[in-house]
Design an enzyme around this catalytic site. Structure first.
Site, PDB file in Angstrom:
ATOM      1  N   PHE A   1     -23.285 -36.809 -29.076  1.00  0.00           N
ATOM      2  CA  PHE A   1     -21.838 -36.903 -28.826  1.00  0.00           C
ATOM      3  C   PHE A   1     -21.250 -38.222 -29.317  1.00  0.00           C
ATOM      4  O   PHE A   1     -20.047 -38.437 -29.235  1.00  0.00           O
ATOM      5  CB  PHE A   1     -21.462 -36.602 -27.365  1.00  0.00           C
ATOM      6  CG  PHE A   1     -22.339 -37.194 -26.280  1.00  0.00           C
ATOM      7  CD1 PHE A   1     -22.673 -38.530 -26.245  1.00  0.00           C
ATOM      8  CD2 PHE A   1     -22.788 -36.370 -25.255  1.00  0.00           C
ATOM      9  CE1 PHE A   1     -23.447 -39.053 -25.224  1.00  0.00           C
ATOM     10  CE2 PHE A   1     -23.574 -36.884 -24.219  1.00  0.00           C
ATOM     11  CZ  PHE A   1     -23.901 -38.228 -24.208  1.00  0.00           C
TER      12      PHE A   1
ATOM     13  N   HIS B   1     -20.991 -41.056 -16.279  1.00  0.00           N
ATOM     14  CA  HIS B   1     -21.599 -42.035 -15.350  1.00  0.00           C
ATOM     15  C   HIS B   1     -22.855 -42.681 -15.942  1.00  0.00           C
ATOM     16  O   HIS B   1     -23.288 -43.713 -15.453  1.00  0.00           O
ATOM     17  CB  HIS B   1     -21.867 -41.408 -13.970  1.00  0.00           C
ATOM     18  CG  HIS B   1     -23.110 -40.577 -13.857  1.00  0.00           C
ATOM     19  ND1 HIS B   1     -23.740 -40.347 -12.648  1.00  0.00           N
ATOM     20  CD2 HIS B   1     -23.823 -39.895 -14.789  1.00  0.00           C
ATOM     21  CE1 HIS B   1     -24.805 -39.575 -12.848  1.00  0.00           C
ATOM     22  NE2 HIS B   1     -24.877 -39.278 -14.125  1.00  0.00           N
TER      23      HIS B   1
ATOM     24  N   GLY C   1     -27.122 -32.167 -31.347  1.00  0.00           N
ATOM     25  CA  GLY C   1     -26.395 -33.273 -31.969  1.00  0.00           C
ATOM     26  C   GLY C   1     -26.244 -34.411 -30.986  1.00  0.00           C
ATOM     27  O   GLY C   1     -26.804 -34.374 -29.890  1.00  0.00           O
TER      28      GLY C   1
ATOM     29  N   ASP D   1     -26.392 -30.619 -26.849  1.00  0.00           N
ATOM     30  CA  ASP D   1     -27.219 -31.716 -26.294  1.00  0.00           C
ATOM     31  C   ASP D   1     -28.093 -32.261 -27.416  1.00  0.00           C
ATOM     32  O   ASP D   1     -28.038 -31.787 -28.560  1.00  0.00           O
ATOM     33  CB  ASP D   1     -28.063 -31.227 -25.101  1.00  0.00           C
ATOM     34  CG  ASP D   1     -28.364 -32.342 -24.086  1.00  0.00           C
ATOM     35  OD1 ASP D   1     -29.031 -33.317 -24.473  1.00  0.00           O
ATOM     36  OD2 ASP D   1     -27.932 -32.240 -22.926  1.00  0.00           O
TER      37      ASP D   1
HETATM   38  C1  LIG Z   1     -27.406 -36.762 -16.496  1.00  0.00           C
HETATM   39  S1  LIG Z   1     -27.826 -35.507 -17.646  1.00  0.00           S
HETATM   40  C2  LIG Z   1     -26.611 -34.280 -17.225  1.00  0.00           C
HETATM   41  C3  LIG Z   1     -26.991 -32.896 -17.660  1.00  0.00           C
HETATM   42  C4  LIG Z   1     -25.990 -31.800 -17.252  1.00  0.00           C
HETATM   43  N1  LIG Z   1     -24.658 -32.068 -17.746  1.00  0.00           N
HETATM   44  C5  LIG Z   1     -25.981 -31.662 -15.759  1.00  0.00           C
HETATM   45  O1  LIG Z   1     -25.123 -32.215 -15.075  1.00  0.00           O
HETATM   46  O2  LIG Z   1     -26.900 -30.981 -15.254  1.00  0.00           O
HETATM   47  C6  LIG Z   1     -27.194 -36.189 -19.169  1.00  0.00           C
HETATM   48  C7  LIG Z   1     -27.392 -35.319 -20.385  1.00  0.00           C
HETATM   49  O3  LIG Z   1     -26.843 -35.995 -21.516  1.00  0.00           O
HETATM   50  C8  LIG Z   1     -27.689 -35.742 -22.617  1.00  0.00           C
HETATM   51  N2  LIG Z   1     -27.484 -36.779 -23.658  1.00  0.00           N
HETATM   52  C9  LIG Z   1     -27.868 -38.081 -23.624  1.00  0.00           C
HETATM   53  N3  LIG Z   1     -27.484 -38.703 -24.753  1.00  0.00           N
HETATM   54  C10 LIG Z   1     -26.845 -37.772 -25.518  1.00  0.00           C
HETATM   55  C11 LIG Z   1     -26.215 -37.822 -26.784  1.00  0.00           C
HETATM   56  N4  LIG Z   1     -26.158 -38.965 -27.499  1.00  0.00           N
HETATM   57  N5  LIG Z   1     -25.640 -36.682 -27.260  1.00  0.00           N
HETATM   58  C12 LIG Z   1     -25.697 -35.518 -26.562  1.00  0.00           C
HETATM   59  N6  LIG Z   1     -26.278 -35.428 -25.312  1.00  0.00           N
HETATM   60  C13 LIG Z   1     -26.844 -36.546 -24.807  1.00  0.00           C
HETATM   61  C14 LIG Z   1     -29.076 -35.761 -22.018  1.00  0.00           C
HETATM   62  O4  LIG Z   1     -30.042 -35.156 -22.854  1.00  0.00           O
HETATM   63  C15 LIG Z   1     -28.836 -35.004 -20.697  1.00  0.00           C
HETATM   64  O5  LIG Z   1     -29.018 -33.625 -20.850  1.00  0.00           O
END
Ligand SMILES: C[S@@+](CC[C@H](N)C(=O)[O-])C[C@H]1O[C@@H](n2cnc3c(N)ncnc32)[C@H](O)[C@@H]1O
Length: 327
Positions: free
Chosen positions: A219, A237, A217, A198
């Site tokens: 994604f 989403h 990092g 994350d």
């Molecule tokens: C809607 S949350 C979902 C968290 C987890 N997967 C869950 O369902 O409980 C989206 C996640 O994507 C992470 N995120 C947002 N942009 C990101 C990026 N560029 N690289 C890695 N993670 C990212 C956020 O920090 C967050 O933890």
């Protein structure tokens, strides 16, 4: 008897008051103040530092919708109001508080801009995007991560029951937040290891654990872990089709040929029946750049990025696990 059109419009046009009352009651910790003993609004107002009559009117509204129950002049918990307690293992208190964050609430004033232009209103947030706003506001970032923990706690049991994760030696949870799902998977599968990936600020707050590697990092920038399975839960989403394709391509570039991709999402129903996934779709449109999608839309997107959707598994709570292979 079917609802009269007048009632339909009244209910929908005023529906925001119900959401707002839920957010405020969650913010004020009213469910925490109510234990197993019925309590009047006066008593609850004293322990929460609120105005008794106003609190009573909010609780009267919510209890008419199953959140708390009114018994004479007192209130007791229902299964739904229990989910507003901080100590509930599936607590949705932070989820409700997050929906009421003032800067998020403000950008709904810009929804007409979104509908006219097709662009998210997130530029109206401090920091200019949803994620920059959370990264720049530690307390709200913490509540957001708690909200995801509550949401995921509700979904984890269904996912574990519906899908055999024991076949994977290593599992990466990409955008896994504070690792609620991955921790549950590792606890249930003692021979598996996991990598929680994350953003740096999120990983800095994640607790270490046995067989769990923490990796910070983005994604969008590659350098993702190499594992047997990749989970993307409620990630795509958040993003537009173009952005989602970049995330999938990042995974596809480093994934071993026999890896599985496990996309976990709320699906839009085929028949356009009422579903909260359609409400969440509005949130994704206004607050972020994303959208909720149908299974067919995911199938096409996966195919465009070098994956083949093998099956969609219903894990309850409108949560579907889309199992895909490298094509
Ligand atoms: C809607 S949350 C979902 C968290 C987890 N997967 C869950 O369902 O409980 C989206 C996640 O994507 C992470 N995120 C947002 N942009 C990101 C990026 N560029 N690289 C890695 N993670 C990212 C956020 O920090 C967050 O933890």
């Amino acid at each position: 008897m079917p609802e009269h059109p007048f009632d339909t419009i009244m209910n929908i046009s005023l529906g925001f008051t119900l959401s707002r009352a839920l957010q405020v009651i969650a913010e004020l910790g009213v469910a925490d103040a109510l234990d197993d003993t019925p309590q009047s609004a006066d008593e609850l107002a004293r322990s929460t530092g609120t105005h008794s009559e106003s609190l009573n009117r909010c609780l009267r509204l919510l209890s008419a919708h199953g959140v708390f129950q009114k018994r004479g002049a007192a209130y007791v918990h229902t299964a739904a109001s229990q989910l507003l307690r901080t100590d509930n293992p599936m607590s949705m208190r932070s989820w409700c508080r997050m929906q009421g964050f003032t800067p998020l609430w403000h950008i709904w004033e810009q929804m007409d801009y979104t509908v006219k232009t097709g662009r998210s209103a997130e530029k109206g947030l401090p920091g200019g995007s949803f994620w920059d706003y959370l990264n720049g506001h530690l307390e709200h970032g913490r509540i957001f991560n708690d909200a995801m923990t509550g949401k995921t706690s509700g979904q984890a049991a269904g996912l574990l029951a519906a899908y055999d994760f024991s076949k994977f030696r290593s599992i990466a949870d990409i955008g896994g937040g504070n690792g609620q799902l991955l921790r549950a998977l590792l606890a249930a599968n003692p021979s598996s290891t996991g990598v929680l990936f994350d953003l740096p600020d999120v990983i800095a707050q994640a607790q270490p654990a046995d067989r769990l590697t923490l990796q910070a990092g983005s994604f969008f920038e590659g350098g993702l872990p190499v594992c047997d399975a990749y989970i993307l839960m409620q990630i795509l989403h958040d993003w537009s089709d173009e952005e989602s394709q970049k995330i999938l391509t990042s995974i596809r570039c480093g994934a071993p040929a026999n890896a599985k991709l496990l996309v976990v999402e709320f699906l839009v129903p085929h028949d356009n029946t009422p579903s909260w996934s359609l409400l969440l779709d509005m949130v994704m449109m206004v607050e972020l750049t994303g959208r909720e999608r149908t299974e067919a839309e995911f199938r096409e997107m996966l195919a465009r990025t070098g994956f083949r959707l093998d099956r969609a598994i219903d894990a309850g709570f409108n949560t579907f696990l889309l199992e895909a292979s490298v094509a």
